[in-house]
Each structure stands twice: as C-alpha cells, then as structure tokens.
Design an enzyme around this catalytic site. Structure first.
Site, mmCIF file in Angstrom:
data_model
loop_
_atom_site.group_PDB
_atom_site.id
_atom_site.type_symbol
_atom_site.label_atom_id
_atom_site.label_comp_id
_atom_site.label_asym_id
_atom_site.label_seq_id
_atom_site.Cartn_x
_atom_site.Cartn_y
_atom_site.Cartn_z
ATOM 1 N N HIS A 1 0.803 -1.306 0.013
ATOM 2 C CA HIS A 1 0.013 -0.115 -0.067
ATOM 3 C C HIS A 1 0.634 1.134 -0.068
ATOM 4 C CE1 HIS A 1 -3.256 2.859 1.608
ATOM 5 N NE2 HIS A 1 -3.898 2.078 0.976
ATOM 6 N N PHE A 2 1.363 1.746 -1.079
ATOM 7 C CA PHE A 2 1.193 1.342 -2.438
ATOM 8 C C PHE A 2 2.466 1.069 -2.788
ATOM 9 C CE2 PHE A 2 -2.451 4.370 -1.770
ATOM 10 C CZ PHE A 2 -3.477 3.806 -2.500
#
Length: 145
Positions: free
Chosen positions: A46-47
C-alpha cells in the site's frame, strides 16, 4: 489507573496495537500518540514503491486511542482482573486530509460527545508531528464489562 495500566488493558497486541502513549485523559476526552513502524506489514502493498498508511489503519488508531482508551477510563471503577472490557466499534464517519508515511508519529485528540447506556460517541482528530490535520470524524462504540 495509570496510563500504562490503561494501555495494558487494551484488547490488542503487536502488530495491531496502535497506542504508544496517553498524554492526557479525563472524563471528557483523551489525547494520545502513536508512531507507525516503517516495517509494518501493511506498507508492503500500500502502495507499490510509494508506501502510505491505509485509511482503515488510521481509523483504527483513532478508535483505539479516542474511543477504546477513553471507554476503559470511563469504566475503570467496574474493571477487575477477571472483568476485562469488551468493546465493539459500531459506527464511524471519517474525512482524510493528509497521508501518513512510514515512521511518522501522529497525535489523536478525542472529545466525548455522549456516553449513555454503555454507548460512547466521540469526535476525533489526528494531527501529524507538524500539528497539521490528517483526519477527523466521529467514532461510536459499545462498551461492556
């Protein structure tokens, strides 16, 4: 009850404990902080190549400090070693303004709106180390001993 005892009563443990310190607490609210570990599991995806703390984790941090810690404090007279608090999040409404990066320290400030029939509703906000508003909203939960 000391703040260390209060944190020990939380029904969470690493890696899902998002409370480092309680700076102030009263029947009307709580202020506490947490520093997000750069190696936390949720940063891996993430991410990709640009890790930020997921909003659901920020909400959980605000709930643990702003609702659960305050709820335990409010129920302190009813708690014993055999009667631990049971807590369920019932609703939240959150607005997010800034990202929280790995390794960043945040402060949560919570104000009690209502505590009646074991239901606690709080107005919460999260600030970064510069004092900028990261997120704010309302969190409600049921508390039982």
């Amino acid at each position: 009850m000391t703040t260390e005892e209060l944190i020990h009563l939380l029904p969470y443990q690493d890696p899902f404990l998002f409370v480092d310190e309680i700076d102030a607490i009263s029947k009307d609210g709580v202020t506490g902080s947490f520093t997000f570990n750069q190696e936390a599991f949720f940063y891996e995806g993430h991410f990709k190549n640009n890790p930020i703390t997921p909003g659901v984790i920020l909400t959980e941090c605000m709930a643990q400090i702003g609702l659960v810690c305050l709820g335990i404090y409010l129920l302190a007279d009813e708690l014993t070693s055999s009667k631990q608090p049971q807590i369920a999040l019932t609703a939240n409404q959150m607005d997010f303004y800034l990202p929280v990066l790995p390794g960043e320290k945040v402060t949560v400030v919570s104000e009690k709106e209502v505590f009646r029939f074991n239901k606690l509703k709080c107005k919460v906000k999260m600030l970064n180390s510069k004092g900028d508003l990261v997120a704010r909203g309302l969190i409600s939960g049921m508390l039982k001993v």
